[in-house]
Design an enzyme around this catalytic site. Structure first.
Site, PDB file in Angstrom:
ATOM      1  N   HIS A 107      59.966  14.029  15.744  1.00  0.00           N
ATOM      2  CA  HIS A 107      60.146  14.432  16.663  1.00  0.00           C
ATOM      3  C   HIS A 107      61.560  14.728  17.610  1.00  0.00           C
ATOM      4  O   HIS A 107      62.000  13.240  16.551  1.00  0.00           O
ATOM      5  CB  HIS A 107      59.502  12.967  18.046  1.00  0.00           C
ATOM      6  CG  HIS A 107      59.522  11.513  17.827  1.00  0.00           C
ATOM      7  ND1 HIS A 107      58.891  11.659  16.191  1.00  0.00           N
ATOM      8  CD2 HIS A 107      60.317  10.997  17.818  1.00  0.00           C
ATOM      9  CE1 HIS A 107      59.086  10.168  16.581  1.00  0.00           C
ATOM     10  NE2 HIS A 107      60.068  10.713  17.272  1.00  0.00           N
ATOM     11  N   HIS A 109      63.695  13.005  20.438  1.00  0.00           N
ATOM     12  CA  HIS A 109      64.379  12.621  22.361  1.00  0.00           C
ATOM     13  C   HIS A 109      65.328  12.934  22.603  1.00  0.00           C
ATOM     14  O   HIS A 109      66.495  13.351  22.099  1.00  0.00           O
ATOM     15  CB  HIS A 109      65.179  10.822  21.872  1.00  0.00           C
ATOM     16  CG  HIS A 109      63.870   9.938  21.074  1.00  0.00           C
ATOM     17  ND1 HIS A 109      62.796   9.860  21.461  1.00  0.00           N
ATOM     18  CD2 HIS A 109      64.083   9.975  19.954  1.00  0.00           C
ATOM     19  CE1 HIS A 109      62.134   8.654  20.794  1.00  0.00           C
ATOM     20  NE2 HIS A 109      62.729   9.302  19.766  1.00  0.00           N
TER      21      HIS A 109
HETATM   22  P1  5GP Z   1      60.609   6.553  17.991  1.00  0.00           P
HETATM   23  O1  5GP Z   1      60.401   5.785  17.347  1.00  0.00           O
HETATM   24  O2  5GP Z   1      59.453   7.082  16.627  1.00  0.00           O
HETATM   25  O3  5GP Z   1      61.652   7.501  17.691  1.00  0.00           O
HETATM   26  O4  5GP Z   1      59.594   7.364  18.760  1.00  0.00           O
HETATM   27  C1  5GP Z   1      58.934   7.431  19.446  1.00  0.00           C
HETATM   28  C2  5GP Z   1      58.549   7.493  20.799  1.00  0.00           C
HETATM   29  O5  5GP Z   1      57.576   8.109  20.961  1.00  0.00           O
HETATM   30  C3  5GP Z   1      58.909   6.536  21.426  1.00  0.00           C
HETATM   31  O6  5GP Z   1      59.883   6.702  22.297  1.00  0.00           O
HETATM   32  C4  5GP Z   1      57.482   5.947  22.406  1.00  0.00           C
HETATM   33  O7  5GP Z   1      57.967   5.407  24.073  1.00  0.00           O
HETATM   34  C5  5GP Z   1      56.977   7.576  22.249  1.00  0.00           C
HETATM   35  N1  5GP Z   1      55.486   7.242  22.302  1.00  0.00           N
HETATM   36  C6  5GP Z   1      54.450   6.340  21.623  1.00  0.00           C
HETATM   37  N2  5GP Z   1      53.214   6.222  21.855  1.00  0.00           N
HETATM   38  C7  5GP Z   1      53.455   7.077  22.577  1.00  0.00           C
HETATM   39  C8  5GP Z   1      52.315   8.041  23.499  1.00  0.00           C
HETATM   40  O8  5GP Z   1      50.888   7.806  23.290  1.00  0.00           O
HETATM   41  N3  5GP Z   1      52.605   9.110  24.322  1.00  0.00           N
HETATM   42  C9  5GP Z   1      53.947   9.408  24.740  1.00  0.00           C
HETATM   43  N4  5GP Z   1      54.404  10.661  25.807  1.00  0.00           N
HETATM   44  N5  5GP Z   1      55.445   8.860  24.460  1.00  0.00           N
HETATM   45  C10 5GP Z   1      54.117   8.002  23.525  1.00  0.00           C
END
Ligand code: 5GP
Length: 145
Positions: A107, A109
């Site tokens: 993903h 951001h």
């Molecule tokens: P990472 O840390 O893997 O780069 O980002 C994961 C992102 O997913 C984080 O910013 C977190 O806030 C978001 N996130 C985690 N669980 C969920 C969810 O169930 N729904 C949504 N919309 N975002 C989520």
């Protein structure tokens, strides 16, 4: 090691793609999905994911799907800037837990940045669903018409 491993088909973003978990969707086409981060680091923090690639990170995704995700990131960034008028917009992508990754479906951001406002803590504070719903309406109108 979280950088290398098996794709878990039950990760939360895979469930969102399958419609088994909810999200505040702002854009979707046949290849990508964009939705609001549930624990936003700024107002409008959005995520863009591929729908057709079982890729945990940037090392695993094929270049066609990566290009589609990147094009959607630009679309979302433009909509966020037009709608929310931030002073800046940050695009981030993490690979492996030591790099900050917490969900193991690739993903990107897209994080609007406002003058005088620091970046919120990563994946820490759950947003008010009523606020997310209002924001979703504004952004999806811009992105999907
Ligand atoms: P990472 O840390 O893997 O780069 O980002 C994961 C992102 O997913 C984080 O910013 C977190 O806030 C978001 N996130 C985690 N669980 C969920 C969810 O169930 N729904 C949504 N919309 N975002 C989520």
């Amino acid at each position: 090691m979280s950088l290398i491993g098996q794709y878990d088909t039950d990760n939360i973003f895979a469930k969102i793609i399958r419609g088994e978990a909810p999200c505040f969707k702002i854009y979707e086409d046949e290849d990508v999905l964009a939705f609001l981060d549930l624990f936003p680091q700024s107002y409008g923090h959005s995520l863009v994911i591929p729908k057709r690639a079982a890729a945990r990170n940037i090392l695993e995704i094929d270049s066609d799907n990566l290009a589609k995700v990147t094009a959607a990131v630009q679309k979302v960034a433009r909509a966020l800037v037009d709608e929310l008028q931030p002073a800046g917009v940050q695009v981030a992508q993490f690979n492996g837990a030591p790099a900050g990754q917490t969900v193991f479906h690739l993903h990107m951001h897209v994080i609007p940045r406002f003058d005088g406002e620091g970046l919120g803590i990563h994946a820490a504070n759950k947003a008010d669903p009523v606020e997310l719903e209002k924001l979703q309406a504004r952004l999806s109108k811009r992105l999907q018409g």
